[in-house]
Each structure stands twice: as C-alpha cells, then as structure tokens.
Design a protein around this motif. Structure first.
Motif, short mmCIF file in Angstrom:
data_model
loop_
_atom_site.label_atom_id
_atom_site.label_comp_id
_atom_site.label_asym_id
_atom_site.label_seq_id
_atom_site.Cartn_x
_atom_site.Cartn_y
_atom_site.Cartn_z
N VAL A 180 -17.04 1.84 -13.38
CA VAL A 180 -18.09 2.51 -14.28
C VAL A 180 -18.62 3.83 -12.77
O VAL A 180 -18.86 3.59 -14.00
N ARG A 181 -18.10 3.33 -11.62
CA ARG A 181 -18.73 4.55 -10.64
C ARG A 181 -17.69 5.73 -10.43
O ARG A 181 -18.36 6.52 -10.85
N TYR A 182 -17.10 5.48 -11.66
CA TYR A 182 -17.01 7.30 -11.95
C TYR A 182 -16.41 7.53 -13.29
O TYR A 182 -16.54 8.58 -13.72
N ARG B 249 -12.71 2.55 -28.86
CA ARG B 249 -12.92 3.52 -28.34
C ARG B 249 -13.23 4.04 -27.10
O ARG B 249 -13.09 5.15 -25.81
N ASP B 250 -13.53 2.24 -26.82
CA ASP B 250 -13.74 2.45 -24.48
C ASP B 250 -12.66 2.36 -23.82
O ASP B 250 -12.72 3.15 -23.24
N VAL B 251 -10.99 2.18 -24.53
CA VAL B 251 -10.49 2.33 -24.14
C VAL B 251 -10.14 3.96 -23.79
O VAL B 251 -9.53 4.20 -22.78
N ILE B 252 -10.25 4.84 -25.32
CA ILE B 252 -9.81 6.22 -24.80
C ILE B 252 -11.30 7.20 -24.02
O ILE B 252 -10.60 7.68 -23.51
N ARG B 253 -12.20 6.36 -24.11
CA ARG B 253 -13.01 6.71 -23.16
C ARG B 253 -12.79 6.75 -21.49
O ARG B 253 -12.88 7.87 -20.91
N TYR B 254 -11.89 5.33 -21.33
CA TYR B 254 -11.94 5.51 -20.03
C TYR B 254 -10.63 6.23 -19.24
O TYR B 254 -10.38 6.85 -18.39
N LEU B 255 -9.90 6.69 -20.57
CA LEU B 255 -8.59 7.46 -20.20
C LEU B 255 -8.91 8.59 -20.28
O LEU B 255 -8.91 9.62 -19.24
N VAL B 256 -10.02 9.13 -20.87
CA VAL B 256 -10.20 10.96 -20.39
C VAL B 256 -10.77 11.09 -19.47
O VAL B 256 -10.22 12.00 -18.40
N GLY B 257 -11.59 10.13 -19.14
CA GLY B 257 -12.81 10.14 -17.94
C GLY B 257 -11.91 9.72 -16.68
O GLY B 257 -12.31 9.97 -15.68
N SER B 258 -11.09 9.12 -16.60
CA SER B 258 -9.54 8.47 -15.26
C SER B 258 -9.12 10.50 -15.51
O SER B 258 -8.39 10.22 -14.40
#
Length: 555
Positions: free
Chosen positions: A306-308, A213-222
């Motif tokens: 986490v800054r982005y 879930r965190d992997v997907i969250r970071y991918l979407v946020g990127s």
C-alpha cells in the motif's frame, strides 16, 4: 494459491511471429501467460493505464479474437525456450511472469525452475528494469519441505527471479475471487450443489482471499515501483475467514439456504481432489494443488504494497462484494477470462494439419451434409451456441457417459461449459473441446481435449450450394496413435450414426425452429406496431404527438 492456468511447453520463436501494433506511449510491458486467467485480464488493464503491451504466446492465434488484440504486439515464444525470450525482451521496461508448469508432469518443479532462470537471465541481459511475478501466499512458520509441491515451486520461482539481478516484485496471493477463476468455480459449485456436505478438515483453515480486481490493480501498480524496491509483497483482501465461512458467505450472497458442513479428518488431499472433481467442473489435476494449498493457514503478514500502490478510498474489495461482482458478471455474460482460458496439461495442442494426404499417418473421418431451408445466419447462431447449457444436440446420455469416463481417467470431462453463452473466440474452452478456429458465419473447428489414444477435431460449417440452398456440413476427424488408437475408433464407430448423425439432424432442426421463431417475432412486431382491420386505433403515445414514420396503422 492463485489461478494462472497456463502450462509451459517449448515452441520455436519465428521471424514472422509479431502481430498487431501498439501505441507509441508509455513503458513497454511484456506479459507472459496472456492466454491465461490473470494475464488475459492484466493486458487490457495495462493498456487502459497507458502502457504498451507485448504478449508472449506459444500460439499467437489464441489471442486473435480478444477485443484488445489489435492494440498489442504478440510475439511467439515460450519461457522454457531461452532463444525466444531474447527477442521478446527487446526494448521491454517491465516483464510480467504469469506462467507455471503445474500439472505438466512429475518434473514440473524442474520445468518451473528452468523457466524462471531463463526469464531472469534474459531480462537482465536485455536491460529490463523490473520483473513482476504473481506467486502463492505461503504459510508462516511452516518449513518449505512441508509445503505442497505447488506452493513450494511457486516460492522457489519467486526466489530465482529475486536473485536474477533485475529489481523484482513478487506478489503473493491466496484464494483469488473473480468470475471464472478456478478458486471461485470450486467454491461456487461445492456450495450450490451440496446443501449438506461432508468436507475435508481444511475447511477450518484460515484464508485471506482477494478479489481479482485488486490483484490486477496491484499488478498494474507494480510496474511503477522505485528501482530500489526488490522484494516480496503479501496481497489480500480485508477479510480473514475459513473455507467454511467462504461457503456460507457464498450461500448468503447467492440467496441460498445456510449449508450444513461436517468436516472429517480422513479426507486426504488426494481424496479431496477426487471429491472436488466429482462435484465441480475443476479437474483433478487442478483440484489437487488447490486442496493441498489449503492445508495450512494462508494469511498476509504485511500490507507494505500500500506504500507504493495506494488502496482506493473505500479500501480493498471485501469478500461479499467480490462474490457479488463475480456473480453479476456471470449473470450478464461478461466473463472476460476463465480458469479454462489456457490449455490444460496433457491436452493435445497441435492444430489440424493442412496436408490433404495426411503424411503423418491415418486420418479417420465421419462427414455429413444437410440442406437446411433457413438463412445462413440462423444456422450459424445454432452452431456458435453449441455446448455448455445448450448441449450437443445428440444423445445426451452418450455425451454424459463420455464426459464421466474422461473425468475418471483424469481428463476435463464435460462440465467446463463455455465462457459466453452466445459468442466464441479462438482459444475458448467448450466442455471437453477447445476452439481452434472460428470464421464467423462460416466455420467452427473444435479440438478435443478429452483423454484419447490419438487426436480429434470436430468441424461445423455453413455453406451455400449452386442452387442457393444453405448447407450444414459436419466433419469429425481422428488421428489414432498406435494400435490402441485404431481400436478406439473402430470400437466407437458403430455409435457414430446415432451421435454424429443425430447431431447433424438436430442442429438442422434447431436452426429451422429458430428461423420460424424469428419470423413469427418479426410478424408480431409488425402487427403490434399498429392496428389490423378497421377497428378503433389504440395508441399509448402522448396526445397531440404526430405519429412518426413506421408507427402508423397500415404498414
């Protein structure tokens, strides 16, 4: 080490390769590897975030039955085919690179290298504003030549994309924990099946796992990173632990007794992969890079992402919670994608030809038909539920032996099971088969992914004859390759009466049993809703309430 089971193979781009539609809002994202474990979860997350999605697939039909299929645009193509990328990149804002050539042969590093260059060059030419790549976390202070070929290639792909001239975010993860991931399946089966185990020395290596879930969250946020940001980011969960800790943690969360783990130094990556292949459903072709990647410590050196992409208020998901979420989804049969979602290297992928004359050569058949005195729906439920824990309705020992032989020669074996116990969709793995076509209520076609000197299919279908009877039809088809292929068919054909004949009879009997149970349950529901005869009525409804229609005593 990440779980992105999507090998690379060249397919031509065609003019009629676009399917589905998109909402005209939000940036357009191109997702490669949408049939894989991570890509199949990223697509709905992007849609839910307001993005438009275009999926690049070598076989668009494999995405047809996904619940989000009608919300995306699907383009036929492949990252190793530069021409197909030209069309795929048109009007794209963010391009996700989620494929690799691992296990496709001894030259997989060159294939990865060529594919990454194609992707970067076409993205720059199309004016794509960002590339996002999910790679593997590499150990600090270890020369690249000492890394496993798997990690070395993933690192090289990241550098190629960063040098493409397109702002790129390379997210580097270690072990991904989520229902259906290869890392999770390996951990799960090793722990559940071996209360006492002799293990490789890498069980003492420190790892920083991350929840899917965190992997997907970071991918979407990127996708929303500022244009000036072009770099690698280490992503991981809050826990740093050894693989031994992870196995003991799994036992604790799953309610199992504490495991006895004895590490020994003599188990090389090759021996480890054989050991993993014997105990878990993960085949040697995937187990070896997973094991090799655990030789060195893989711990995040920074958490700049986490800054982005801010973490949620309660922080990234911890290991125990990630395990609990994965186990709950398995229990609830809500596993969206698995490591088996993408075809394995070396497995045949060509669909069943439609030429009735079979212009390509010989085609052997074993065909059977039975009239079954049940509704079509009763028969279809048995067909769609075949495989996995439900078995194959025929001579279990023969299927088990065939599965073990396949594992020995490097195939997938019979233990991949199924993603969902009751429902299938095109592209699903089903033990050593893959769903090539499914027409609900009518047809299930499976393509063999076992190691064979040829290509094989198994069709199970439901029909109605001119007398109104329900028919079960079964076809086994085999296209031999070379003399060995012909010899294989004639060598196993004496067993077909037992294996395929028994399958047809047992499926028909299972349908009859299911129909009887359904009818008995229906009668029980009717008699249980009121009283039979003229005895006193018993009613658990609150007093003073008038019975509603259908709840009286004489239905």
């Amino acid at each position: 080490m990440t779980d992105l089971p999507e090998e690379l193979g060249v397919r031509d781009s065609t003019d009629d390769s676009t399917e589905g539609s998109t909402d005209e809002a939000g940036p357009r994202c191109l997702v490669t590897g949408a049939t894989g474990y991570i890509g199949g979860r990223l697509v709905p997350a992007l849609l839910d975030s307001g993005h438009r999605v275009r999926a690049l697939a070598r076989t668009p039909q494999k995405l047809r039955d996904h619940p989000w299929a009608d919300r995306v645009e699907v383009v036929r193509g492949d990252v190793t085919d530069a021409d197909s990328l030209t069309e795929a990149m048109r009007d794209v804002d963010v391009a996700y690179y989620l494929v690799h050539a691992l296990g496709s042969g001894s030259d997989f590093e060159e294939t990865d290298r060529r594919a990454a260059r194609n992707f970067g060059e076409k993205a720059r030419a199309a004016g794509v504003r960002r590339i996002v790549y999910l790679g593997g976390l590499t150990p600090a202070g270890v020369p690249e030549e000492e890394l496993s070929p798997h990690l070395r290639s993933r690192a090289e792909v990241g550098r190629i994309l960063l040098d493409s001239g397109v702002p790129t975010a390379v997210l580097r993860a270690a072990v991904v924990i989520g229902s259906g991931s290869a890392s999770f399946e390996m951990l799960r089966y090793l722990t559940e099946r071996l209360p006492v185990m002799v293990t490789p020395s890498w069980v003492s290596t420190r790892i920083q796992p991350i929840a899917v879930r965190d992997v997907i969250r970071y991918l979407v946020g990127s996708a929303a990173l500022p244009s000036e940001v072009s770099r690698t980011f280490d992503i991981g969960g809050p826990d740093i632990m050894t693989y031994r800790d992870m196995m003991q943690g799994y036992a604790r969360v799953a309610g199992l007794p504490r495991r006895v783990i004895v590490p020994v130094p003599v188990l090389t990556p090759t021996l480890s992969s054989h050991w993993i292949g014997l105990v878990t459903p993960v085949p040697r072709s995937i187990a070896r890079p997973l094991a090799e990647s655990l030789r060195h410590e893989v711990v995040c050196r920074e958490h700049d992402i986490v800054r982005y992409v801010p973490d949620p208020p309660d922080g990234p998901i911890g290991f125990d919670r990630a395990l609990g979420l994965a186990l709950q989804r398995i229990k609830d049969a809500q596993v969206d994608t698995r490591w088996t979602s993408a075809s394995l290297p070396g497995a045949p992928s060509d669909p069943l030809p439609t030429d009735p004359d079979w212009s390509g050569g010989s085609l052997y058949r074993d065909e059977r038909e039975l009239a079954v005195p049940v509704d079509r729906a009763d028969l279809w439920r048995v067909i769609e539920g075949i495989g996995g824990e439900n078995g194959w309705y025929s001579f279990p020992l023969a299927w088990a032996v065939r599965g073990w032989i396949d594992r020995i020669v490097g195939g997938v074996g019979l233990r991949r099971g199924r993603r969902d116990a009751h429902r299938l969709r095109v592209g699903d793995s089903l033990d050593f088969w893959r769903v090539e076509e499914i027409v609900p209520g009518e047809l299930l076609r499976l393509r063999a992914e076992m190691r064979l000197p040829g290509r094989a299919w198994l069709e199970l279908s439901v029909a109605t004859d001119d007398r109104g009877r329900t028919l079960y039809r079964q076809r086994a088809l085999y296209h031999p390759q070379g003399l060995l292929g012909h010899a294989y068919w004639w060598g196993v054909s004496p067993f077909h009466a037992v294996v395929f004949g028994g399958m047809a009879r047992n499926i028909a009997e299972a349908a009859r049993t299911a129909a009887r149970e359904r009818q008995e349950a229906g009668r029980g529901a009717v008699t249980g809703s009121g009283r039979e005869g003229r005895g006193p009525a018993t009613d658990s409804r609150p007093k003073g309430r008038k019975p509603t229609s259908g709840s009286g005593t004489d239905n």
